[in-house]
Design a protein around this motif. Structure first.
Motif, short mmCIF file in Angstrom:
data_model
loop_
_atom_site.label_atom_id
_atom_site.label_comp_id
_atom_site.label_asym_id
_atom_site.label_seq_id
_atom_site.Cartn_x
_atom_site.Cartn_y
_atom_site.Cartn_z
N TRP A 4 46.99 23.44 -5.36
CA TRP A 4 46.10 22.95 -4.32
C TRP A 4 46.77 21.81 -3.55
O TRP A 4 46.78 21.79 -2.32
N ILE A 5 47.34 20.85 -4.26
CA ILE A 5 48.06 19.74 -3.62
C ILE A 5 49.27 20.28 -2.86
O ILE A 5 49.50 19.94 -1.70
N LYS A 6 50.02 21.14 -3.51
CA LYS A 6 51.24 21.70 -2.91
C LYS A 6 50.94 22.43 -1.60
O LYS A 6 51.72 22.37 -0.65
N SER A 7 49.80 23.11 -1.55
CA SER A 7 49.44 23.87 -0.34
C SER A 7 49.18 22.96 0.86
O SER A 7 49.14 23.44 1.99
N ARG A 8 49.02 21.67 0.63
CA ARG A 8 48.75 20.73 1.71
C ARG A 8 49.98 19.91 2.11
O ARG A 8 49.87 18.97 2.89
N ILE A 9 51.14 20.27 1.56
CA ILE A 9 52.40 19.59 1.88
C ILE A 9 53.27 20.52 2.71
O ILE A 9 53.49 21.66 2.34
N ARG A 10 53.74 20.00 3.82
CA ARG A 10 54.57 20.78 4.74
C ARG A 10 56.05 20.62 4.36
O ARG A 10 56.50 19.52 4.11
N SER A 11 56.78 21.74 4.36
CA SER A 11 58.23 21.72 4.15
C SER A 11 58.92 21.89 5.50
O SER A 11 58.60 22.81 6.25
N ILE A 12 59.87 21.00 5.77
CA ILE A 12 60.60 21.03 7.04
C ILE A 12 62.08 21.24 6.74
O ILE A 12 62.72 20.37 6.14
N PRO A 13 62.62 22.41 7.13
CA PRO A 13 64.03 22.68 6.85
C PRO A 13 64.97 21.83 7.71
O PRO A 13 64.64 21.47 8.84
N ALA A 32 41.44 14.44 4.63
CA ALA A 32 40.66 13.46 3.87
C ALA A 32 40.44 13.89 2.43
O ALA A 32 40.60 13.10 1.49
N GLN A 33 40.08 15.15 2.23
CA GLN A 33 39.84 15.66 0.88
C GLN A 33 41.15 15.69 0.08
O GLN A 33 41.17 15.33 -1.10
N GLY A 34 42.24 16.08 0.73
CA GLY A 34 43.53 16.13 0.05
C GLY A 34 44.04 14.76 -0.35
O GLY A 34 44.52 14.55 -1.46
N PHE A 35 43.92 13.80 0.58
CA PHE A 35 44.35 12.44 0.30
C PHE A 35 43.54 11.87 -0.86
O PHE A 35 44.08 11.30 -1.81
N ARG A 36 42.22 12.04 -0.80
CA ARG A 36 41.35 11.53 -1.86
C ARG A 36 41.68 12.16 -3.21
O ARG A 36 41.77 11.49 -4.23
N ALA A 38 44.52 13.58 -4.17
CA ALA A 38 45.83 13.13 -4.64
C ALA A 38 45.74 11.73 -5.26
O ALA A 38 46.28 11.49 -6.35
N VAL A 39 45.05 10.81 -4.59
CA VAL A 39 44.91 9.46 -5.13
C VAL A 39 44.14 9.50 -6.44
O VAL A 39 44.54 8.86 -7.43
N ASP A 40 43.05 10.26 -6.49
CA ASP A 40 42.28 10.37 -7.74
C ASP A 40 43.15 10.89 -8.88
O ASP A 40 43.07 10.41 -10.01
N GLU A 41 43.98 11.88 -8.60
CA GLU A 41 44.86 12.46 -9.63
C GLU A 41 45.94 11.47 -10.07
O GLU A 41 46.37 11.49 -11.22
N LEU A 42 46.39 10.63 -9.15
CA LEU A 42 47.38 9.61 -9.51
C LEU A 42 46.74 8.50 -10.35
O LEU A 42 47.38 7.93 -11.23
N VAL A 43 45.48 8.20 -10.10
CA VAL A 43 44.78 7.11 -10.78
C VAL A 43 44.30 7.51 -12.17
O VAL A 43 44.43 6.75 -13.14
N GLN A 44 43.73 8.70 -12.28
CA GLN A 44 42.97 9.12 -13.46
C GLN A 44 43.67 8.84 -14.81
O GLN A 44 43.06 8.27 -15.70
N ALA A 67 46.41 2.54 -2.21
CA ALA A 67 45.17 3.26 -2.55
C ALA A 67 44.97 3.31 -4.06
O ALA A 67 43.84 3.13 -4.55
N VAL A 68 46.04 3.53 -4.80
CA VAL A 68 45.94 3.57 -6.27
C VAL A 68 45.56 2.20 -6.81
O VAL A 68 44.68 2.08 -7.67
N ALA A 69 46.18 1.13 -6.28
CA ALA A 69 45.83 -0.22 -6.72
C ALA A 69 44.36 -0.53 -6.44
O ALA A 69 43.67 -1.10 -7.28
N HIS A 70 43.89 -0.12 -5.27
CA HIS A 70 42.49 -0.33 -4.93
C HIS A 70 41.58 0.37 -5.95
O HIS A 70 40.62 -0.23 -6.44
N GLN A 71 41.89 1.62 -6.25
CA GLN A 71 41.06 2.38 -7.19
C GLN A 71 41.09 1.78 -8.60
O GLN A 71 40.10 1.85 -9.32
N LEU A 72 42.23 1.22 -8.98
CA LEU A 72 42.36 0.61 -10.31
C LEU A 72 41.88 -0.84 -10.33
O LEU A 72 41.84 -1.47 -11.38
N SER A 73 41.53 -1.38 -9.15
CA SER A 73 41.09 -2.78 -9.00
C SER A 73 42.15 -3.76 -9.49
O SER A 73 41.86 -4.71 -10.23
N VAL A 74 43.40 -3.51 -9.07
CA VAL A 74 44.52 -4.38 -9.45
C VAL A 74 45.31 -4.76 -8.21
O VAL A 74 45.10 -4.20 -7.13
#
Length: 177
Positions: A4-13, A32-36, A38-44, A67-74
């Motif tokens: 799901w994450i990978k499908s939202r990343i563009r590859s540029i040759p 917005a959904q992808g960014f959220r 990704a950050v949630d998955e990095l934080v969890q 964004a990760v620091a914000h979610q972790l409150s650090v």
């Protein structure tokens, strides 16, 4: 999740030079959904582990790390290229394919005993991440782990970090890069 994450990343040759397949996360960030997600998955995995700071590597690591620091409150520590920080700095030189570079943090950014999570968009050969790990450890911080959206496993950076005692989490792999 990886697909799901990978499908939202563009590859540029052939960017930034011929033979390179650039993984562009701006397409993930504008979704917005992808960014959220990704950050949630990095934080969890790190919630509740006593992280005190997130160190984001210039430049896309600032977006994600903040964004990760914000979610972790650090707090957030920017890891910058030489000469970009205005106050007293601590730095580390590291080898590039041709020459050297330097990463720096403010001298007062961390205290001995801080528990730090390194965040960046991508891990390739690991040079910048390894230099960041070295710099953070030199100031007495405990690096709990490093988290990335993308791993280029054929380049071995994640394995190098792990061999230095730094657990690595990547949301998706792009083999063959």
């Amino acid at each position: 999740m990886s697909d799901w994450i990978k499908s939202r990343i563009r590859s540029i040759p052939d960017y930034p030079k011929p033979g390179i397949m650039f993984c562009d996360i701006t397409t993930l960030l504008k979704d917005a959904q992808g960014f959220r997600k990704a950050v949630d998955e990095l934080v969890q995995p790190y919630a509740g582990l006593g992280i005190t700071k997130v160190a984001g590597i210039e430049a896309r690591g600032f977006i994600l790390g903040g964004a990760v620091a914000h979610q972790l409150s650090v707090g957030f520590v920017p890891v910058r290229k030489k000469g970009k920080l205005p106050a007293a700095v601590l730095g580390v030189d590291y080898a590039l394919e041709y020459g050297t570079d330097r990463l720096e943090i403010h001298a007062d950014a961390l205290s001995a005993g801080d528990r730090v999570l390194i965040v960046d968009d991508l891990i390739a050969t690991g040079g910048t991440a390894l230099a960041t790990l070295d710099l953070l450890r030199r100031v007495g911080a405990e690096v709990v782990a490093a988290a990335f959206i993308i791993n280029l496993p054929d380049l071995g950076g994640a394995l190098k970090l792990e061999s230095m005692g730094c657990p690595v989490r990547c949301l998706c792999d792009f083999p063959g890069h």
